[in-house]
Design a protein around this motif. Structure first.
Motif, PDB file in Angstrom:
ATOM      1  N   UNK A  18       0.824  -1.115   0.007  1.00 36.03           N
ATOM      2  CA  UNK A  18      -0.172   0.280  -0.083  1.00 36.03           C
ATOM      3  C   UNK A  18       0.892   1.149  -0.183  1.00 36.03           C
ATOM      4  N   UNK A  19       1.154   1.908  -1.128  1.00 36.87           N
ATOM      5  CA  UNK A  19       1.654   3.296  -1.463  1.00 36.87           C
ATOM      6  C   UNK A  19       0.281   4.527  -0.949  1.00 36.87           C
ATOM      7  N   UNK A  20      -0.747   4.393  -0.084  1.00 36.06           N
ATOM      8  CA  UNK A  20      -1.393   5.260  -0.142  1.00 36.06           C
ATOM      9  C   UNK A  20      -2.156   4.719   1.553  1.00 36.06           C
ATOM     10  N   UNK A  21      -2.756   5.568   2.485  1.00 38.61           N
ATOM     11  CA  UNK A  21      -3.142   5.535   3.154  1.00 38.61           C
ATOM     12  C   UNK A  21      -4.915   4.353   3.155  1.00 38.61           C
ATOM     13  N   UNK A  22      -4.565   3.527   3.527  1.00 40.83           N
ATOM     14  CA  UNK A  22      -6.077   2.876   3.519  1.00 40.83           C
ATOM     15  C   UNK A  22      -6.185   2.070   5.690  1.00 40.83           C
ATOM     16  N   UNK A  69       0.128 -13.111   5.858  1.00 38.86           N
ATOM     17  CA  UNK A  69       0.005 -12.104   5.108  1.00 38.86           C
ATOM     18  C   UNK A  69       1.077 -10.595   5.505  1.00 38.86           C
ATOM     19  N   UNK A  70       1.385 -10.369   4.515  1.00 37.85           N
ATOM     20  CA  UNK A  70       2.713  -9.416   5.187  1.00 37.85           C
ATOM     21  C   UNK A  70       2.674  -8.068   4.613  1.00 37.85           C
ATOM     22  N   UNK A  71       2.354  -7.314   5.482  1.00 32.27           N
ATOM     23  CA  UNK A  71       1.605  -5.400   5.317  1.00 32.27           C
ATOM     24  C   UNK A  71       2.675  -4.672   5.028  1.00 32.27           C
ATOM     25  N   UNK A  72       3.212  -3.724   4.025  1.00 34.61           N
ATOM     26  CA  UNK A  72       4.111  -3.311   3.420  1.00 34.61           C
ATOM     27  C   UNK A  72       3.931  -1.936   2.405  1.00 34.61           C
ATOM     28  N   UNK A  73       4.034  -0.809   2.790  1.00 38.64           N
ATOM     29  CA  UNK A  73       3.444   0.726   3.188  1.00 38.64           C
ATOM     30  C   UNK A  73       5.118   0.996   2.465  1.00 38.64           C
ATOM     31  N   UNK A 132       9.001 -14.887  -3.020  1.00 41.46           N
ATOM     32  CA  UNK A 132       8.145 -15.641  -2.524  1.00 41.46           C
ATOM     33  C   UNK A 132       6.593 -15.357  -2.540  1.00 41.46           C
ATOM     34  N   UNK A 133       6.118 -14.250  -3.231  1.00 37.53           N
ATOM     35  CA  UNK A 133       5.151 -13.298  -2.300  1.00 37.53           C
ATOM     36  C   UNK A 133       3.613 -14.463  -4.326  1.00 37.53           C
ATOM     37  N   UNK A 134       3.163 -15.385  -3.849  1.00 40.33           N
ATOM     38  CA  UNK A 134       2.039 -15.820  -4.304  1.00 40.33           C
ATOM     39  C   UNK A 134       0.554 -14.559  -4.441  1.00 40.33           C
ATOM     40  N   UNK A 135       0.827 -13.953  -3.511  1.00 35.13           N
ATOM     41  CA  UNK A 135      -0.616 -12.526  -3.848  1.00 35.13           C
ATOM     42  C   UNK A 135       0.171 -11.732  -4.000  1.00 35.13           C
ATOM     43  N   UNK A 136      -0.020 -10.031  -4.551  1.00 33.40           N
ATOM     44  CA  UNK A 136       0.162  -9.322  -4.231  1.00 33.40           C
ATOM     45  C   UNK A 136      -1.105  -8.325  -4.174  1.00 33.40           C
ATOM     46  N   UNK A 137      -1.292  -7.793  -3.039  1.00 35.79           N
ATOM     47  CA  UNK A 137      -3.078  -6.436  -2.828  1.00 35.79           C
ATOM     48  C   UNK A 137      -2.712  -5.251  -3.128  1.00 35.79           C
ATOM     49  N   UNK A 138      -2.526  -4.626  -3.857  1.00 35.70           N
ATOM     50  CA  UNK A 138      -1.720  -3.674  -4.357  1.00 35.70           C
ATOM     51  C   UNK A 138      -2.832  -1.879  -4.587  1.00 35.70           C
ATOM     52  N   UNK A 139      -2.374  -1.168  -3.887  1.00 34.17           N
ATOM     53  CA  UNK A 139      -3.130   0.859  -3.560  1.00 34.17           C
ATOM     54  C   UNK A 139      -1.724   0.969  -4.433  1.00 34.17           C
ATOM     55  N   UNK A 140      -1.869   2.230  -5.226  1.00 27.59           N
ATOM     56  CA  UNK A 140      -1.012   3.049  -5.199  1.00 27.59           C
ATOM     57  C   UNK A 140      -1.841   4.310  -5.791  1.00 27.59           C
ATOM     58  N   UNK A 141      -0.637   5.108  -5.982  1.00 23.75           N
ATOM     59  CA  UNK A 141      -1.569   6.365  -5.998  1.00 23.75           C
ATOM     60  C   UNK A 141      -1.325   6.581  -7.425  1.00 23.75           C
ATOM     61  N   UNK A 162       0.159 -13.808  -8.215  1.00 25.71           N
ATOM     62  CA  UNK A 162      -1.240 -12.876  -8.501  1.00 25.71           C
ATOM     63  C   UNK A 162      -1.570 -11.541  -7.996  1.00 25.71           C
ATOM     64  N   UNK A 163      -2.101 -10.453  -8.669  1.00 28.30           N
ATOM     65  CA  UNK A 163      -2.393  -8.919  -8.265  1.00 28.30           C
ATOM     66  C   UNK A 163      -3.737  -8.669  -8.053  1.00 28.30           C
ATOM     67  N   UNK A 164      -4.135  -7.819  -7.554  1.00 34.37           N
ATOM     68  CA  UNK A 164      -5.178  -8.252  -6.868  1.00 34.37           C
ATOM     69  C   UNK A 164      -5.621  -5.789  -7.301  1.00 34.37           C
ATOM     70  N   UNK A 165      -6.066  -5.821  -7.870  1.00 36.22           N
ATOM     71  CA  UNK A 165      -5.894  -3.786  -7.222  1.00 36.22           C
ATOM     72  C   UNK A 165      -6.616  -3.854  -5.815  1.00 36.22           C
ATOM     73  N   UNK A 166      -6.019  -3.054  -5.371  1.00 36.34           N
ATOM     74  CA  UNK A 166      -7.066  -2.108  -3.891  1.00 36.34           C
ATOM     75  C   UNK A 166      -7.001  -0.971  -3.978  1.00 36.34           C
ATOM     76  N   UNK A 167      -6.893  -0.353  -5.470  1.00 33.81           N
ATOM     77  CA  UNK A 167      -6.724   1.262  -5.356  1.00 33.81           C
ATOM     78  C   UNK A 167      -6.008   1.723  -6.141  1.00 33.81           C
ATOM     79  N   UNK A 168      -5.986   1.882  -7.692  1.00 31.97           N
ATOM     80  CA  UNK A 168      -5.230   2.932  -8.543  1.00 31.97           C
ATOM     81  C   UNK A 168      -5.329   3.906  -8.529  1.00 31.97           C
TER      82      UNK A 168
END
Length: 352
Positions: free
Chosen positions: A86-90, A108-112, A135-144, A159-165
């Protein structure tokens, strides 16, 4: 006993009736392969068919059954590593994705952006390569930046899941909104949904345009002209936006648009994205576009009120409406967990 129950959780097959698919999932164990899902990533809902949207929502209904247990846990994604990047607050999206992964048994690992090597100048591609390497199986991603998840889907093996771009898309929010509406009405064909507020900067509105129209709803967007995308403003030409868009109605008068509406969704003004655009004052915006009890009374008698959050109570929505009997705002937050569990499960267990 609890562990034994956890391995026998229901997963629904594809069904034809929208009501049955959301409300009455059939029984099948979690550890069976998901053979009817082919999407590897979730970048937006415009790539999903009606059947695929309903498949997500019926799976979310099964996930809601897991959440109703005394011990809401299942090993469905045991051994899977999910990174929340997550590159943006949520608050709502990040916490629900984190909890969704953990309930399904994943690590689950959080990276900001703050507190990571991004602050040292690491590029997005470098960060993605690092996550892939560990070894990421999936990345949930929020980006500005609009399109950042698309880049991620072509950079990593998982796998990539868009959490807001940026101002582009927020697919899981649109899916949970559809989940609430289908629970409420059973079928969206011909249902009138009004979305009012800052349409220009709303990735939620964009994703909802696709999901709701795909499910048969009649969508009306209401905003002052400065808060409408050029492609949707009256008189827009194909040159201004050559891409095809779903058919929606555009209105500037909320009092006219709200008449007979089955659902009304308010959006906040995104001051952080305005960049000096000419807008009326907050008081003037509230006078013309705030969801008040008087305005909601013009909608259908069984109309519901929605908001993706965060809310500016007293600006785009009155306090009594936000917390009134017709509000489904808290239900949206709750639905977000089940829907995001469904997305993670389908992509990881069934995605190509």
């Amino acid at each position: 006993m609890v562990a034994e129950q956890a391995t026998e959780t229901a997963m629904p097959p594809t069904a034809t009736d929208a009501t049955e698919r959301v409300a009455q999932p059939s029984r099948a164990p979690f550890d069976e392969p998901v053979t009817d899902w082919r999407q590897r990533h979730l970048l937006d809902v415009d790539t999903l068919s009606k059947d695929e949207i309903l498949r997500v929502l019926s799976t979310a209904s099964a996930m809601a059954e897991v959440l109703d247990r005394s011990v809401a846990r299942t090993p469905a994604l045991r051994g899977v590593t999910i990174f929340n990047l997550f590159y943006e607050a949520s608050t709502r999206t990040r916490s629900s994705f984190e909890l969704a992964g953990k309930i399904l048994g994943a690590d689950v690992i959080n990276v900001s952006g703050s507190g990571s090597s991004v602050e040292k100048g690491e590029s997005l591609v470098e960060t993605l390569n690092t996550l892939s390497a560990v070894g990421a199986d999936a990345v949930v991603m929020r980006h500005h930046a609009s399109g950042a998840p698309w880049l991620a889907s072509r950079t990593i093996d998982g796998h990539v899941i868009n959490a807001g771009d940026g101002q582009h898309a927020h697919p899981t929010q649109a899916l949970l909104d559809a989940y609430i509406l289908l629970q409420e009405f059973g079928d969206l064909t011909g249902r009138k949904v009004v979305i009012v507020g800052d349409i220009l900067h709303s990735r939620v509105a964009r994703s909802n345009l696709w999901s709701l129209t795909t499910l048969g709803a009649e969508v009306t967007l209401v905003a002052p002209r400065p808060l409408l995308p050029a492609a949707l403003a009256p008189g827009a030409t194909e040159r201004e936006h050559p891409l095809s868009l779903p058919s929606v109605q555009i209105e500037s008068d909320l009092d006219r648009a709200i008449v007979g509406a089955d659902a009304v969704m308010a959006l906040r003004i995104q001051n952080e994205r305005l960049k000096g655009k000419l807008l009326p004052s907050s008081a003037e915006f509230a006078r013309r576009y705030q969801l008040t009890a008087e305005r909601i009374a013009k909608a259908s008698p069984d109309a519901i009120v929605m908001h993706p959050g965060p809310m500016n109570e007293g600006v785009e929505i009155a306090v009594d409406v936000a917390h009134g009997a017709q509000s489904r705002i808290e239900a949206q937050v709750s639905a977000g967990l089940a829907v995001r569990m469904a997305v993670l499960f389908l992509l990881i267990r069934g995605g190509a």
